[in-house]
Design a protein around this motif. Structure first.
Motif, short mmCIF file in Angstrom:
data_model
loop_
_atom_site.label_atom_id
_atom_site.label_comp_id
_atom_site.label_asym_id
_atom_site.label_seq_id
_atom_site.Cartn_x
_atom_site.Cartn_y
_atom_site.Cartn_z
N PHE A 183 0.84 -1.20 0.00
CA PHE A 183 0.00 0.00 0.00
C PHE A 183 0.88 1.26 0.00
O PHE A 183 0.61 2.24 -0.68
CB PHE A 183 -0.93 -0.01 1.22
N TRP A 184 1.97 1.22 0.80
CA TRP A 184 2.91 2.35 0.89
C TRP A 184 3.59 2.59 -0.45
O TRP A 184 3.85 3.75 -0.81
CB TRP A 184 3.94 2.04 1.97
N GLU A 185 3.78 1.51 -1.18
CA GLU A 185 4.41 1.65 -2.49
C GLU A 185 3.41 2.06 -3.57
O GLU A 185 3.76 2.15 -4.74
CB GLU A 185 5.09 0.34 -2.90
N GLY A 186 2.14 2.26 -3.16
CA GLY A 186 1.12 2.72 -4.10
C GLY A 186 0.43 1.62 -4.88
O GLY A 186 -0.31 1.91 -5.83
N MET A 187 0.63 0.36 -4.47
CA MET A 187 -0.02 -0.76 -5.17
C MET A 187 -1.31 -1.11 -4.43
O MET A 187 -1.40 -2.09 -3.71
CB MET A 187 0.94 -1.96 -5.22
N TYR A 188 -2.33 -0.26 -4.63
CA TYR A 188 -3.57 -0.38 -3.86
C TYR A 188 -4.36 -1.66 -4.21
O TYR A 188 -4.98 -2.27 -3.35
CB TYR A 188 -4.42 0.86 -4.07
N ILE A 189 -4.31 -2.00 -5.48
CA ILE A 189 -5.06 -3.21 -5.89
C ILE A 189 -4.45 -4.46 -5.26
O ILE A 189 -5.14 -5.35 -4.76
CB ILE A 189 -5.07 -3.33 -7.43
N ILE A 190 -3.09 -4.52 -5.25
CA ILE A 190 -2.42 -5.66 -4.62
C ILE A 190 -2.70 -5.69 -3.13
O ILE A 190 -2.89 -6.76 -2.52
CB ILE A 190 -0.91 -5.61 -4.89
N ALA A 191 -2.76 -4.49 -2.50
CA ALA A 191 -3.08 -4.42 -1.06
C ALA A 191 -4.48 -4.96 -0.80
O ALA A 191 -4.70 -5.73 0.16
CB ALA A 191 -2.95 -2.99 -0.58
N ALA A 192 -5.44 -4.58 -1.65
CA ALA A 192 -6.81 -5.07 -1.49
C ALA A 192 -6.87 -6.57 -1.73
O ALA A 192 -7.55 -7.32 -1.00
CB ALA A 192 -7.74 -4.34 -2.46
N ALA A 193 -6.13 -7.03 -2.77
CA ALA A 193 -6.10 -8.48 -3.06
C ALA A 193 -5.48 -9.25 -1.89
O ALA A 193 -5.89 -10.37 -1.57
CB ALA A 193 -5.31 -8.73 -4.34
N THR A 194 -4.50 -8.65 -1.22
CA THR A 194 -3.87 -9.30 -0.07
C THR A 194 -4.87 -9.49 1.06
O THR A 194 -4.91 -10.54 1.73
CB THR A 194 -2.68 -8.47 0.42
N MET A 195 -5.71 -8.46 1.28
CA MET A 195 -6.73 -8.58 2.34
C MET A 195 -7.76 -9.65 1.98
O MET A 195 -8.22 -10.39 2.85
CB MET A 195 -7.40 -7.23 2.55
N LEU A 196 -8.12 -9.71 0.69
CA LEU A 196 -9.04 -10.77 0.27
C LEU A 196 -8.40 -12.14 0.44
O LEU A 196 -9.05 -13.11 0.83
CB LEU A 196 -9.46 -10.56 -1.18
N PHE A 197 -7.12 -12.22 0.11
CA PHE A 197 -6.39 -13.48 0.28
C PHE A 197 -6.37 -13.91 1.75
O PHE A 197 -6.54 -15.08 2.08
CB PHE A 197 -4.97 -13.30 -0.25
N LEU A 198 -6.16 -12.93 2.66
CA LEU A 198 -6.18 -13.21 4.09
C LEU A 198 -7.54 -13.72 4.52
O LEU A 198 -7.65 -14.70 5.28
CB LEU A 198 -5.80 -11.96 4.87
N ALA A 199 -8.61 -13.08 4.00
CA ALA A 199 -9.97 -13.51 4.35
C ALA A 199 -10.23 -14.92 3.84
O ALA A 199 -10.84 -15.76 4.54
CB ALA A 199 -10.98 -12.52 3.77
N PHE A 200 -9.77 -15.21 2.61
CA PHE A 200 -9.97 -16.55 2.05
C PHE A 200 -9.22 -17.60 2.87
O PHE A 200 -9.76 -18.67 3.17
CB PHE A 200 -9.48 -16.57 0.60
N LEU A 201 -7.95 -17.28 3.24
CA LEU A 201 -7.18 -18.23 4.05
C LEU A 201 -7.84 -18.47 5.41
O LEU A 201 -7.84 -19.59 5.93
CB LEU A 201 -5.75 -17.73 4.23
N ALA A 202 -8.38 -17.40 6.01
CA ALA A 202 -9.06 -17.54 7.30
C ALA A 202 -10.28 -18.44 7.17
O ALA A 202 -10.53 -19.32 8.02
CB ALA A 202 -9.45 -16.16 7.83
N TRP A 203 -11.07 -18.25 6.09
CA TRP A 203 -12.25 -19.10 5.86
C TRP A 203 -11.82 -20.55 5.62
O TRP A 203 -12.42 -21.48 6.18
CB TRP A 203 -13.03 -18.57 4.66
N MET A 204 -10.79 -20.73 4.78
CA MET A 204 -10.30 -22.07 4.50
C MET A 204 -9.78 -22.74 5.77
O MET A 204 -10.04 -23.93 6.02
CB MET A 204 -9.19 -22.01 3.45
N SER A 205 -9.08 -22.01 6.60
CA SER A 205 -8.56 -22.56 7.84
C SER A 205 -9.69 -23.01 8.75
O SER A 205 -9.62 -24.09 9.36
CB SER A 205 -7.71 -21.51 8.56
N HIS A 206 -10.74 -22.19 8.82
CA HIS A 206 -11.88 -22.54 9.65
C HIS A 206 -12.52 -23.84 9.16
O HIS A 206 -12.87 -24.73 9.96
CB HIS A 206 -12.89 -21.40 9.64
N GLN A 207 -12.70 -23.98 7.83
CA GLN A 207 -13.33 -25.18 7.28
C GLN A 207 -12.47 -26.42 7.50
O GLN A 207 -12.98 -27.48 7.85
CB GLN A 207 -13.57 -24.97 5.76
N ILE A 208 -11.16 -26.26 7.31
CA ILE A 208 -10.27 -27.41 7.51
C ILE A 208 -10.29 -27.87 8.96
O ILE A 208 -10.39 -29.08 9.24
CB ILE A 208 -8.83 -27.05 7.08
#
Length: 600
Positions: A183-208
């Motif tokens: 985000f600091w480097e100005g890559m806002y889309i990658i920052a947003a994708a990272t948060m979505l990736f974190l949410a997906f991993l959290a959901w996957m972890s819960h299911q596993i």
């Protein structure tokens, strides 16, 4: 009175409520125990793969050090960062080793808490360290860092999902730091994708985690259920063995006095020419008939339980069996005011069966029909159906409701006999019929309706081979006159009964209560046959006594009498070469056994 009833109802209600509360507490405790076992198991699974994860993390750390060593100005900080990672890995490995050796030293929750700090430290070191030592404004460095971070996280997500707190304490700091950097480097889309990736991993972890927890919980619930079933099975088998031992003991104790009564009654009838005494002897024998049938049923059940009933199949005249049954049951039916009809098979009708077992099946079915028919008739019928003979026993008795037609084949089950009328037997006859039909592979069917009677039917294969002559000669008991017999029994009444009954036919009888008395008799008299009770006083049994008395020079024929019906005893007796007779025996059967045992 109303107050007493109200009081009783109140106490019953309180007791029921307490029972429900106790059941709920037991279920809750059992559920808690299962959950605790699952948590320990998940920790064991995590500990199994933890070393691989930790060495993978160290590899990542060394890669970062290698990349940044020649470009960073903070080499001291880099070395400190490396040492911290190594210490945390060593601490985690030590905890894993300790858990494997002393897992139950602490609760699962305590073990997780002990790992929390190392996971959080890992997350912070991984998230912040590369940002300190790498020039992430350089696209090459940023891509390298991204590949390393996201690759390692993706590969370890499954294993860390086993313990959710460790997953969150590692993944969240790492990905939040990474998100802040891009985000600091100005890559806002990658920052947003990272948060979505974190949410997906959290959901996957819960299911596993939920899936693994459910799988192990189901496994342990099934194990508890299997243990419970095994325990219940053991209890049922224990109760069954206790029942068998009780019946065997009761049967033995009943057979002893009955044996003496039977032989005395037959001796009276055989010796007396007085009509009144003959009639008295006949009445004594008749009065024992119902008890004899009940004891024979107990013996049949014990033989079936012991697995020693082996069918001896042969060609059997169905017509001859019907003649015998007609002679046996016509007087019995007439004495109860019933008509006994037969639908006769042809004279040449031959079936492939065990004659003794078929007799037992038909005897039990006919006895059952006559017992439960108050008025009307009983019919024995044979009809050919293809390659089988269908034998039916029909009655006009009380009938059997549909919902109870399977129950009547259970042991000791009798319908409409709450008072336990002894003339109706013990409730074993139909159970024996069903088990013998299963042993012989004969289809057994029942058709019945309350107040309209019942029809029991079995189907027997037709014999298609040659038929041997079935002529039998009547035994010549006069040939026994002058023979010497040694009777050994610790029951004085039975010794006297054996002596009195056998002397009627000219047999010279010597009696002994035990082995020592028998040895003394053998010094002066060598018997032609020994009649020995199986269960003697002390630790003696008839088989041992027979072997010791025969010695090495004399093979004296022996007949073993027993009142034992325990399955294990029947198996043992089935292996002996002696003739075995089960008490109470008739005089005719005893004389026949003597004739068959000795050469004349």
């Amino acid at each position: 009175m109303p107050s007493i009833k109200s009081d009783s109802a109140s106490r019953y209600g309180v007791a029921s409520a307490k029972k429900r509360v106790l059941d709920l507490e037991d279920n809750r405790t059992q559920s808690q125990d299962i959950h605790q076992r699952v948590r320990y198991t998940l920790l064991h699974v995590y500990s199994k793969y933890e070393p691989v994860l930790l060495f993978g993390y160290l590899l990542f750390v060394f890669v970062i050090v290698q990349i940044t060593w020649h470009t960073t100005e903070l080499r001291t900080t880099l070395i400190f960062w490396l040492v911290l990672n190594i210490i945390i890995v060593a601490h985690a490995l030590w905890l894993g080793l300790k858990f494997k050796k002393q897992a139950h030293l602490h609760s699962p929750e305590r073990w997780v808490r002990m790992r929390i700090y190392s996971s959080l430290a890992f997350g912070l070191l991984w998230g912040m360290g590369p940002a300190l030592f790498m020039n992430l404004s350089d696209m090459v460095n940023l891509v390298t860092f991204s590949v390393l971070i996201l690759g390692v996280l993706s590969s370890s997500a499954y294993f860390l999902s086993i313990i959710p707190p460790l997953f969150y304490l590692f993944f969240v700091p790492v990905l939040l730091c990474y998100c802040a950097i891009v985000f600091w480097e100005g890559m806002y889309i990658i920052a947003a994708a990272t948060m979505l990736f974190l949410a997906f991993l959290a959901w996957m972890s819960h299911q596993i985690h939920r899936m693994m927890f459910a799988v192990y919980a189901a496994r342990y619930e099934n194990e508890l259920l299997a243990e419970s079933l095994c325990h219940e099975k053991e209890q049922v088998e224990k109760a069954s063995r206790a029942k068998t031992r009780f019946l065997a003991a009761a049967s033995h104790d009943l057979r002893q006095p009955l044996q003496a009564q039977r032989l005395f009654a037959e001796a009276i009838k055989a010796r007396s020419h007085n009509t009144a005494l003959n009639q008295l002897g006949s009445q004594l024998i008749e009065s024992q008939h119902a008890m004899q049938l009940m004891l024979d049923e107990l013996l049949d059940i014990s033989r079936l339980d012991a697995g020693i009933v082996a069918p001896n199949l042969s060609a059997v005249s169905l017509y001859a069996i019907f003649i015998r049954l007609h002679a046996d049951f016509t007087p019995l039916a007439e004495s109860r005011g019933l008509r006994f009809h037969l639908h006769w098979p042809p004279n040449d009708a031959v079936v492939h069966c065990d004659p003794g077992l078929l007799d037992r099946i038909l005897l039990n079915l006919l006895n059952n029909a006559i017992r439960y028919t108050l008025t009307g008739s009983v019919m024995l019928a044979a009809r050919q159906r293809g390659q089988r003979w269908r034998i039916e026993v029909r009655d006009s008795g009380i009938g059997i409701p549909i919902n109870q037609q399977q129950d009547i084949f259970e042991e000791f089950r009798q319908l409409d006999n709450a008072a336990r009328d002894r003339s109706r037997g013990l409730g074993l006859g139909l159970s024996i019929v069903q088990r013998l039909c299963q042993l012989l592979a004969y289809p057994l069917s029942l058709t019945s309706c309350p107040e309209n009677g019942s029809v029991f039917a079995i189907e027997i294969p037709i014999w298609t081979g040659p038929v041997a002559s079935d002529e039998k000669t009547s035994p010549n008991f006069t040939a026994l006159a002058g023979l010497t017999a040694l009777a050994i029994d610790d029951d004085q009444a039975i010794r006297e009964a054996l002596k009195a009954s056998l002397q009627t036919f000219g047999v010279i009888v010597h009696t002994a209560a035990n082995r020592d008395e028998a040895i003394q008799i053998l010094k002066y008299h060598l018997p032609d046959v020994m009649i020995v009770d199986y269960r003697l006083s002390g630790f003696d049994n008839g088989l041992d006594v027979i072997e010791s008395l025969r010695g090495s020079n004399h093979e004296i024929p022996a007949i073993l009498l027993t009142g034992d019906t325990a399955p294990e005893k029947l198996v043992e007796l089935g292996k002996t070469k002696c003739t075995v007779l089960h008490k109470p025996i008739s005089l005719n059967n005893l004389l026949q056994a003597i004739l068959e045992s000795i050469p004349l």
